[in-house]
Enzyme design. Structure first.
Site, short mmCIF file in Angstrom:
data_model
loop_
_atom_site.label_atom_id
_atom_site.label_comp_id
_atom_site.label_asym_id
_atom_site.label_seq_id
_atom_site.Cartn_x
_atom_site.Cartn_y
_atom_site.Cartn_z
N ASP A 140 0.89 -1.25 0.07
CA ASP A 140 0.05 0.08 0.08
C ASP A 140 0.92 1.14 -0.12
O ASP A 140 0.70 2.33 0.79
CB ASP A 140 -0.72 0.03 1.20
CG ASP A 140 -1.75 -1.33 1.34
OD1 ASP A 140 -2.06 -1.90 0.29
OD2 ASP A 140 -1.66 -1.66 2.57
N GLU A 199 -11.28 0.14 -3.33
CA GLU A 199 -10.93 0.74 -2.12
C GLU A 199 -9.50 1.44 -2.57
O GLU A 199 -9.21 2.05 -3.50
CB GLU A 199 -10.40 -0.35 -1.05
CG GLU A 199 -9.58 -1.53 -1.73
CD GLU A 199 -9.15 -2.82 -0.67
OE1 GLU A 199 -9.73 -2.65 0.18
OE2 GLU A 199 -8.57 -3.59 -1.25
O1 FUB Z 1 -3.18 -3.81 3.29
C1 FUB Z 1 -4.59 -3.85 3.94
C2 FUB Z 1 -5.68 -3.61 2.60
O2 FUB Z 1 -5.28 -4.41 1.54
C3 FUB Z 1 -5.55 -2.14 2.28
O3 FUB Z 1 -6.10 -1.17 3.25
C4 FUB Z 1 -6.28 -2.58 1.11
O4 FUB Z 1 -6.27 -1.09 0.12
C5 FUB Z 1 -5.56 -3.78 0.24
O5 FUB Z 1 -4.29 -3.37 -0.30
#
Ligand code: FUB
Length: 467
Positions: free
Chosen positions: A43, A225
């Protein structure tokens, strides 16, 4: 291990360090994907701060059975990394952990994707975590069904450490915070939880200064997301991972103001054909080149919750549309000719007779090796920096198995200028072979290693020095 000089004499390992320093070889050399080689990272938000590029990723770890949720993300803290050249990355160490955040559930190991930004000389680090719900003062948790809240922590320098606020940001439920500051100084916070949300931030960067807007112009079907907003030439780009098919791909939409409405434009990076269900991006301009930072599970092919950050160059067309980014192993930045050049992080390779595998399956962080097993197999590694052109010795760490023939080093392509040749022994454990560089090589060059022979040849790294 032995070192082999001009195919003639062998020297014990005890002399190696001294010899390497005399010859001008050094072991430090990076600038390939994945970017961080000694821990899992995911991320990534990349920011340019005071002429350096900083990356604020999340930090995957392997949990034991008493920690977090089995077979799921396990994240207890954050590190920050920075670089002045996109090649050598400094780890500023742990900047914040779940045990330091008063409102976070320190048994949840849920310090997911963060962001950070500078405002008026202070650095604000935004992070999600599951909350100790009963202790929240400012609003009821889970208003939209989330047990995640988003907090902010502050530091006087980008590399931290950061001091968290006592409470999460009120009225914000969800994950994947992203902050964008417009030309007029107005800061916006974005986050996701089924939908994307956005709101203005107060000048203190710690509280909302508007109602929460639901950004509705995004696909209703398939998880989305990781919102990340940036502006270029008056266009506001919203980039995000979205599951349009089986796993996350990176898409983008544009608007003429930070809160939209946004209009879908296309895919920046296709879903990964193998390995990693998630992806998560940021886009940054550094020294007149745009880059996409993202992640993949390079060091953990069998468990995609242990990920590694990567970066590749990103280009716009004349209308400002983002051209698709094809993930590479080579990544970004120049690689020093005097370091250990890992050809297994290649720019391109022959379709047959070449592959890369882990040096040690039990310790992926040791990296990979190149394996050649067919005559004519080759691998190319672009953008190696030879500086002034005074390096006249080629060195390669090689292991052979029933091999016969030579490894050629050429410039640019398989028929490009032949600059050095290594005669191979048939069955040799890891050995540093050295041969003369036949011509002056200066500046940035693309290297090609070609196997002209039979049997199997493995290459850990290649390097250049002075005789
Ligand atoms: O790293 C945990 C979660 O996985 C993140 O918050 C999302 O964007 C995905 O990459």
């Amino acid at each position: 291990m032995e070192i082999r000089l001009n195919q003639m004499c062998k020297i014990s390992i005890k002399c190696l360090a001294l010899l390497l320093s005399v010859l001008g070889f050094s072991s430090a050399c990076f600038g390939q994907n994945p970017l961080i080689r000694d821990q899992f990272t995911a991320d990534p938000t990349a920011r340019v701060i005071h002429g350096r590029i900083y990356v604020f990723p999340s930090h995957d770890i392997k949990c034991d059975s008493t920690q977090g949720r089995p077979d799921w993300f396990c994240m207890e803290d954050y590190h920050v990394f920075s670089s002045s050249n996109l090649t050598d990355w400094e780890d500023h160490g742990m900047i914040l952990s779940q045990y330091q955040v008063p409102w976070a559930d320190s048994e949840s190991f849920s310090m997911w994707a963060p962001d950070a930004i500078e405002k008026d000389g202070k650095f604000y680090f935004y992070f999600p975590s599951k909350a100790k719900t009963r202790e929240l003062e400012n609003d009821a948790p889970g208003v939209n069904g989330s047990s995640f809240k988003i907090g902010v922590a502050v530091s006087d320098q980008p590399g931290g450490p950061y001091t968290p606020e006592n409470q999460p940001i009120a009225k914000v439920d969800g994950i994947d915070p992203n902050v964008f500051i417009d030309h007029d100084g107005q800061a916006y916070l974005y986050w996701s939880q089924h939908h994307f949300y956005g709101a203005k931030l107060k000048p203190n960067m710690k509280e909302l200064d508007s109602e929460v807007f639901t950004l509705k112009e995004f696909p209703a079907k398939g998880l989305k997301e990781g919102p990340f907003v940036f502006e270029r030439n008056g266009i506001y780009y919203m980039t995000y991972p979205h599951v349009a098919n089986k796993t996350e791909r990176i898409e983008y939409a544009i608007a003429d103001n930070p809160l939209g409405p946004f209009e879908y434009q296309g895919v920046i990076m296709d879903e990964s054909p193998v390995g990693c269900w998630t992806n998560h991006q940021s886009v940054v301009e550094f020294e007149d080149q745009w880059y996409l930072f993202y992640h993949h599970n390079d060091y953990s092919p069998d468990f995609d919750k242990n990920r590694s950050i990567r970066a590749d160059s990103l280009f716009f067309d004349q209308e400002g549309k983002i051209q698709k980014v094809i993930p590479t192993l080579r990544g970004i930045g120049l690689t020093a000719a005097t370091g250990h050049i890992k050809m297994d992080r290649y720019s391109s390779k022959s379709s047959q007779g070449y592959k890369f595998v882990f040096l040690d399956e039990g310790n992926p962080f040791l990296g990979w090796k190149s394996v050649f097993d067919k005559k004519g197999a080759w691998v190319r590694y672009n953008q190696v920096d030879f500086g002034k052109g005074d390096l006249n010795e080629f060195c390669a760490k090689i292991k052979t198995n029933n091999a016969k023939g030579v490894l050629e080093l050429r410039l640019s392509h398989t028929k490009g200028e032949l600059v050095s040749t290594i005669d191979l022994d048939s069955n040799q454990d890891w050995t540093e072979y050295r041969s003369v560089v036949e011509s002056e090589i200066a500046g940035a060059q693309d290297l090609v290693l070609v196997f002209r022979g039979k049997g199997k040849v493995e290459v850990d790294w290649v390097s250049f020095g002075k005789i």
